[in-house]
Design a protein around this motif. Structure first.
Motif, PDB file in Angstrom:
ATOM      1  N   THR A   1       0.818  -1.208   0.000  1.00 23.54           N
ATOM      2  CA  THR A   1       0.000   0.000   0.000  1.00 23.54           C
ATOM      3  C   THR A   1       0.856   1.264   0.000  1.00 23.54           C
ATOM      4  OG1 THR A   1      -0.155   0.356   2.386  1.00 23.54           O
ATOM      5  CG2 THR A   1      -1.600  -1.328   1.441  1.00 23.54           C
ATOM      6  N   ASP A   2       0.170   2.398  -0.175  1.00 21.55           N
ATOM      7  CA  ASP A   2       0.830   3.700  -0.135  1.00 21.55           C
ATOM      8  C   ASP A   2       0.613   4.385   1.214  1.00 21.55           C
ATOM      9  OD1 ASP A   2      -1.922   3.861  -0.811  1.00 21.55           O
ATOM     10  OD2 ASP A   2      -1.653   5.934  -1.465  1.00 21.55           O
ATOM     11  N   LYS A   3       0.073   3.646   2.184  1.00 27.15           N
ATOM     12  CA  LYS A   3      -0.177   4.194   3.515  1.00 27.15           C
ATOM     13  C   LYS A   3       0.950   3.795   4.456  1.00 27.15           C
ATOM     14  CE  LYS A   3      -4.150   5.727   2.111  1.00 27.15           C
ATOM     15  NZ  LYS A   3      -4.321   7.187   1.820  1.00 27.15           N
ATOM     16  N   LYS A   4       1.404   4.748   5.242  1.00 25.85           N
ATOM     17  CA  LYS A   4       2.535   4.481   6.116  1.00 25.85           C
ATOM     18  C   LYS A   4       2.095   3.983   7.494  1.00 25.85           C
ATOM     19  CE  LYS A   4       6.416   7.114   4.329  1.00 25.85           C
ATOM     20  NZ  LYS A   4       7.489   8.091   4.650  1.00 25.85           N
TER      21      LYS A   4
ATOM     22  N   ILE B   1       7.268   3.387   7.800  1.00 24.21           N
ATOM     23  CA  ILE B   1       7.319   2.338   6.787  1.00 24.21           C
ATOM     24  C   ILE B   1       5.925   2.155   6.201  1.00 24.21           C
ATOM     25  CG2 ILE B   1       8.066  -0.025   6.332  1.00 24.21           C
ATOM     26  CD1 ILE B   1       9.506   0.072   9.041  1.00 24.21           C
ATOM     27  N   TYR B   2       5.871   1.849   4.908  1.00 27.60           N
ATOM     28  CA  TYR B   2       4.586   1.627   4.263  1.00 27.60           C
ATOM     29  C   TYR B   2       3.972   0.325   4.740  1.00 27.60           C
ATOM     30  CZ  TYR B   2       5.652   5.595   1.295  1.00 27.60           C
ATOM     31  OH  TYR B   2       5.949   6.861   0.845  1.00 27.60           O
ATOM     32  N   SER B   3       2.659   0.267   4.677  1.00 25.58           N
ATOM     33  CA  SER B   3       1.922  -0.858   5.230  1.00 25.58           C
ATOM     34  C   SER B   3       1.806  -1.991   4.212  1.00 25.58           C
ATOM     35  CB  SER B   3       0.525  -0.396   5.654  1.00 25.58           C
ATOM     36  OG  SER B   3      -0.243  -1.481   6.114  1.00 25.58           O
ATOM     37  N   LEU B   4       2.026  -3.199   4.698  1.00 28.61           N
ATOM     38  CA  LEU B   4       1.783  -4.430   3.948  1.00 28.61           C
ATOM     39  C   LEU B   4       0.477  -4.977   4.502  1.00 28.61           C
ATOM     40  CD1 LEU B   4       3.210  -6.309   1.840  1.00 28.61           C
ATOM     41  CD2 LEU B   4       4.276  -7.474   3.761  1.00 28.61           C
ATOM     42  N   SER B   5      -0.606  -4.785   3.765  1.00 31.29           N
ATOM     43  CA  SER B   5      -1.937  -4.954   4.347  1.00 31.29           C
ATOM     44  C   SER B   5      -2.714  -6.076   3.671  1.00 31.29           C
ATOM     45  CB  SER B   5      -2.730  -3.651   4.207  1.00 31.29           C
ATOM     46  OG  SER B   5      -4.072  -3.843   4.586  1.00 31.29           O
ATOM     47  N   PRO B   6      -3.499  -6.841   4.447  1.00 31.85           N
ATOM     48  CA  PRO B   6      -4.376  -7.849   3.838  1.00 31.85           C
ATOM     49  C   PRO B   6      -5.574  -7.242   3.116  1.00 31.85           C
ATOM     50  CG  PRO B   6      -4.726  -7.778   6.213  1.00 31.85           C
ATOM     51  CD  PRO B   6      -3.563  -6.876   5.925  1.00 31.85           C
ATOM     52  N   GLN B   7      -5.802  -5.947   3.328  1.00 29.25           N
ATOM     53  CA  GLN B   7      -6.924  -5.271   2.694  1.00 29.25           C
ATOM     54  C   GLN B   7      -6.470  -4.558   1.416  1.00 29.25           C
ATOM     55  OE1 GLN B   7      -9.973  -5.737   3.911  1.00 29.25           O
ATOM     56  NE2 GLN B   7      -9.031  -6.944   5.573  1.00 29.25           N
ATOM     57  N   LYS B   8      -7.147  -4.848   0.319  1.00 27.90           N
ATOM     58  CA  LYS B   8      -6.838  -4.152  -0.928  1.00 27.90           C
ATOM     59  C   LYS B   8      -7.254  -2.691  -0.801  1.00 27.90           C
ATOM     60  CE  LYS B   8      -7.569  -4.364  -5.931  1.00 27.90           C
ATOM     61  NZ  LYS B   8      -8.234  -5.097  -7.038  1.00 27.90           N
ATOM     62  N   PRO B   9      -6.363  -1.758  -1.132  1.00 27.00           N
ATOM     63  CA  PRO B   9      -6.720  -0.332  -1.010  1.00 27.00           C
ATOM     64  C   PRO B   9      -7.969  -0.004  -1.828  1.00 27.00           C
ATOM     65  CG  PRO B   9      -4.366  -0.568  -1.311  1.00 27.00           C
ATOM     66  CD  PRO B   9      -4.964  -1.937  -1.522  1.00 27.00           C
ATOM     67  N   SER B  10      -8.841   0.793  -1.262  1.00 33.26           N
ATOM     68  CA  SER B  10     -10.102   1.145  -1.935  1.00 33.26           C
ATOM     69  C   SER B  10      -9.879   2.140  -3.063  1.00 33.26           C
ATOM     70  CB  SER B  10     -11.087   1.723  -0.917  1.00 33.26           C
ATOM     71  OG  SER B  10     -10.524   2.858  -0.254  1.00 33.26           O
TER      72      SER B  10
ATOM     73  N   ASP C   1      -2.200  -1.613  -5.717  1.00 33.80           N
ATOM     74  CA  ASP C   1      -2.867  -2.910  -5.844  1.00 33.80           C
ATOM     75  C   ASP C   1      -1.878  -4.021  -6.181  1.00 33.80           C
ATOM     76  OD1 ASP C   1      -2.464  -1.793  -8.331  1.00 33.80           O
ATOM     77  OD2 ASP C   1      -4.363  -2.474  -9.195  1.00 33.80           O
ATOM     78  N   SER C   2      -0.582  -3.699  -6.119  1.00 31.78           N
ATOM     79  CA  SER C   2       0.447  -4.735  -6.173  1.00 31.78           C
ATOM     80  C   SER C   2       0.350  -5.587  -4.904  1.00 31.78           C
ATOM     81  CB  SER C   2       1.843  -4.118  -6.259  1.00 31.78           C
ATOM     82  OG  SER C   2       1.974  -3.295  -7.388  1.00 31.78           O
TER      83      SER C   2
ATOM     84  N   ASP D   1      16.993  -1.366   5.105  1.00 33.97           N
ATOM     85  CA  ASP D   1      17.552  -0.345   4.210  1.00 33.97           C
ATOM     86  C   ASP D   1      16.462   0.671   3.887  1.00 33.97           C
ATOM     87  OD1 ASP D   1      18.790   1.164   2.303  1.00 33.97           O
ATOM     88  OD2 ASP D   1      19.201  -0.472   0.911  1.00 33.97           O
ATOM     89  N   LEU D   2      16.644   1.878   4.349  1.00 33.93           N
ATOM     90  CA  LEU D   2      15.680   2.948   4.084  1.00 33.93           C
ATOM     91  C   LEU D   2      16.248   3.998   3.136  1.00 33.93           C
ATOM     92  CD1 LEU D   2      14.309   3.455   7.725  1.00 33.93           C
ATOM     93  CD2 LEU D   2      13.202   2.241   5.842  1.00 33.93           C
ATOM     94  N   SER D   3      17.426   3.705   2.568  1.00 34.02           N
ATOM     95  CA  SER D   3      18.098   4.717   1.748  1.00 34.02           C
ATOM     96  C   SER D   3      17.487   4.829   0.358  1.00 34.02           C
ATOM     97  CB  SER D   3      19.588   4.384   1.623  1.00 34.02           C
ATOM     98  OG  SER D   3      19.775   3.121   0.992  1.00 34.02           O
ATOM     99  N   ASN D   4      16.959   3.739  -0.188  1.00 30.87           N
ATOM    100  CA  ASN D   4      16.268   3.792  -1.480  1.00 30.87           C
ATOM    101  C   ASN D   4      15.340   2.597  -1.589  1.00 30.87           C
ATOM    102  OD1 ASN D   4      17.803   1.519  -2.500  1.00 30.87           O
ATOM    103  ND2 ASN D   4      19.497   2.936  -2.884  1.00 30.87           N
ATOM    104  N   GLY D   5      14.490   2.594  -2.612  1.00 33.03           N
ATOM    105  CA  GLY D   5      13.475   1.559  -2.699  1.00 33.03           C
ATOM    106  C   GLY D   5      12.410   1.773  -1.644  1.00 33.03           C
ATOM    107  N   PHE D   6      11.560   0.769  -1.469  1.00 38.92           N
ATOM    108  CA  PHE D   6      10.451   0.884  -0.515  1.00 38.92           C
ATOM    109  C   PHE D   6      10.364  -0.357   0.356  1.00 38.92           C
ATOM    110  CE2 PHE D   6       9.157   3.556  -4.125  1.00 38.92           C
ATOM    111  CZ  PHE D   6       8.932   4.762  -3.461  1.00 38.92           C
ATOM    112  N   ASN D   7      10.022  -0.132   1.619  1.00 39.33           N
ATOM    113  CA  ASN D   7       9.767  -1.213   2.565  1.00 39.33           C
ATOM    114  C   ASN D   7       8.285  -1.218   2.913  1.00 39.33           C
ATOM    115  OD1 ASN D   7      12.517  -2.369   3.577  1.00 39.33           O
ATOM    116  ND2 ASN D   7      12.815  -0.150   3.482  1.00 39.33           N
ATOM    117  N   PHE D   8       7.727  -2.416   2.989  1.00 46.72           N
ATOM    118  CA  PHE D   8       6.315  -2.593   3.326  1.00 46.72           C
ATOM    119  C   PHE D   8       6.247  -3.612   4.461  1.00 46.72           C
ATOM    120  CE2 PHE D   8       6.764  -1.563  -1.124  1.00 46.72           C
ATOM    121  CZ  PHE D   8       5.813  -0.571  -1.351  1.00 46.72           C
TER     122      PHE D   8
END
Length: 580
Positions: free
Chosen positions: A383-386, A390-399, A570-571, A431-438
């Motif tokens: 998701t794009d929600k923090k 860190i961004y959230s790895l959520s069981p709910q598909k973003p609306s 929605d990835s 690693d928070l220097s580049n890329g994204f963590n969920f």
């Protein structure tokens, strides 16, 4: 990416028909227990394969042959010892060397002739008066590949194979998911420079690291890397000219329907932290896909490429393994041969077709298939929600559909991306220097992750292609990261490894992936799952600038415009889990 080459080289000695007899007598005098002979076996196309045969002196009855087929020539120590062991255990030991190696007068071309040549060796061996018409094979890495190569057309005398961490050229090396990686570059000199092993080149890590980093800094084309080294690399050039999984790679080992006719019992041994795990498990998955009734067993645990070929190790990349994870690979191999050839007992480790050690649980489990290692799948959206930083790895598909933006400047060689390699296995911080963590919510109870995670990335880019990396971690309750699995891949081959489909700039594209590394681990109560997602850009593999040209021919001149990528929310990934 690391490769370890700690082997020994032996002096080259001449061989002809008259010296073969003398050599056999000389070996016999050295140890009266054995009759050891050198032979040159002629193949159907006129090449000659160098082989050594070991029989117990005084044995008169024909016996089963245990064959190893290898590119690694160590014929005055390790090789003699291993074929002597076969003789000691009631078999005849034979070791055959890849075309061009040892006394073979032909050109050395790793992978390319092993399918036909190993078949021809089996044919010759099975017709000798000292052979009872049955042949079994074993060995690891390249020796595992040659076993599968020989089954592309199965010889009736071959009754079983036992392979450890088997290579599958074109799928695990020298490229992984169509991305060329660097370890095989120096390996090509190690095995290809002479009839034995070039340990001088093979152990000169500094030479090749200097070359690799100079390539990275200067930005010349990947296929010109040997111009930096100053020594032409003929094997590397052959490989990089085949970026698709085309006929060149397909003909080296069983492919698709070839697996349907492989009806002999097979034992595979592999490791969670084996670099080329996706090669070894490719054979198993394809075997069952095309032959659902196959008798194919797997033993897998927390082993490296070399650990799985031996007895594992108490510690791997900083991780101390469970006590019950350590196995005796060699003993299991001969127990298997006794089971197949002498009506002996099946190795006790083989409770079912898939036998795997659960890290953190100090136990082994078994399942009838890789899919049955889990009884549920946990779908988690990127998701794009923090969640705090860190961004959230959520069981709910973003609306609401949204995305995270990333810009990658390939001209900037001060920054590398995608730290996917599991060394160390346990990291102190992310690693928070580049890329994204969920990151997921903490588990309220312990759970087993068992199997291979899959996923779909929804992306749009301003170019025609990119290479991606996704790494799966357990975030332990104390905040440390435990490396579970990873994948690197090329977006344009994500749907078909044989045919490249370029992306359309600025259009949303689905990038499915599945060829991740299999693992089994108990996650503690309070642990999280974390996905680290990034564009692959580092000195240890090919660099995809995104022009759509052949990647190995791209240079830093193509890096004028940075890659701009949108990762859509929605990835998702799907994690295989077992809940009791």
């Amino acid at each position: 990416m690391k490769i370890f080459l700690n082997f020994f080289v032996f002096l080259l000695i001449s061989c002809n028909s008259s010296s073969q007899k003398n050599k056999s007598i000389q070996f016999k005098n050295l140890n009266s227990q054995y009759n050891i002979q050198d032979v040159l076996i002629k193949t159907r196309d006129g090449a000659k394969i160098s082989a050594i045969i070991c029989r117990k002196n005084g044995a008169t009855e024909p016996k089963t042959v245990i064959l190893q087929s290898t590119i690694y020539v160590r014929d005055k120590g390790r090789d003699l010892n291993t074929i002597k062991e076969s003789a000691d255990r009631g078999f005849i030991g034979v070791i055959a060397y890849t075309r061009g190696k040892r006394f073979s007068p032909n050109e050395i071309l790793p992978y390319e002739n092993d399918a036909n040549d190993t078949y021809d060796v089996i044919d010759w061996v099975s017709k000798q008066k000292w052979c009872d018409g049955r042949v079994g094979m074993f060995g690891g890495s390249y020796n595992g590949f040659t076993q599968w190569a020989s089954t592309k057309k199965l010889h009736p005398a071959l009754k079983t194979i036992v392979h450890y961490v088997a290579n599958r050229p074109g799928l695990g090396l020298p490229m992984e998911n169509n991305v060329f990686i660097n370890p095989n570059y120096e390996w090509s000199f190690y095995v290809g420079n002479n009839k034995y092993l070039d340990t001088v080149a093979g152990n000169d890590r500094q030479r090749f690291r200097n070359m690799m980093f100079k390539w990275w800094e200067t930005g010349v084309a990947y296929n010109k890397m040997d111009s930096i080294d100053g020594t032409p690399n003929r094997l590397f050039q052959r490989w990089v000219s085949h970026p698709s999984f085309d006929e060149y790679w397909q003909k080296m080992a069983p492919y698709k329907e070839d697996f349907s006719q492989i009806n002999i019992p097979v034992l595979s041994i592999d490791g969670y932290y084996n670099d080329s795990q996706n090669s070894g498990l490719y054979y198993l998955r394809e075997h069952y896909k095309y032959n659902p009734n196959a008798e194919h067993y797997l033993i897998i645990g927390p082993y490296s490429h070399f650990g799985a070929q031996r007895n594992g190790s108490k510690e791997i990349n900083g991780y101390r393994v469970d006590k019950d994870a350590l196995i005796d690979t060699n003993e299991i191999t001969y127990q298997w041969f006794d089971y197949i050839f002498n009506n002996g007992k099946k190795p006790v480790q083989l409770k079912d077709k898939i036998n795997y050690q659960v890290m953190g649980e100090n136990e082994w489990r078994s399942a009838s298939s890789i899919e049955k290692m889990s009884n549920n799948r946990l779908r988690l959206y990127l998701t794009d929600k923090k969640n705090e930083k860190i961004y959230s790895l959520s069981p709910q598909k973003p609306s609401k559909k949204n995305f995270l933006s990333q810009k990658v400047d390939f001209a900037n060689r001060e920054i590398g991306n995608n730290n996917y390699y599991p060394d160390p296995i346990i990291r102190d911080e992310m690693d928070l220097s580049n890329g994204f963590n969920f990151i997921s919510e903490p588990f309220k109870e312990s759970v087993l992750v068992s199997g291979s995670f899959i996923g779909e990335l929804m992306v749009s880019i301003n170019k025609k292609d990119f290479d991606f990396g996704a790494t799966l971690y357990e975030v332990l309750p104390d905040g440390k990261l435990f490396h579970l699995s990873y994948i690197i891949g090329r977006a344009s081959y994500s749907k078909d490894i044989e045919n490249r489909e370029l992306l359309r700039p600025n259009e949303i594209t689905k990038i499915p992936f599945s060829n991740t590394h299999l693992v089994s681990k108990k996650l503690s109560k309070g642990s999280h799952l974390l996905i680290y997602l990034n564009v692959n850009k580092n000195a240890f593999s090919e660099l995809n600038y995104g022009t759509g040209k052949t990647v190995s021919q791209e240079t830093i001149k193509e890096a004028k415009e940075p890659l701009e990528i949108k990762w859509y929310n929605d990835s998702f990934v799907e994690i295989p889990i077992w809940k009791d």
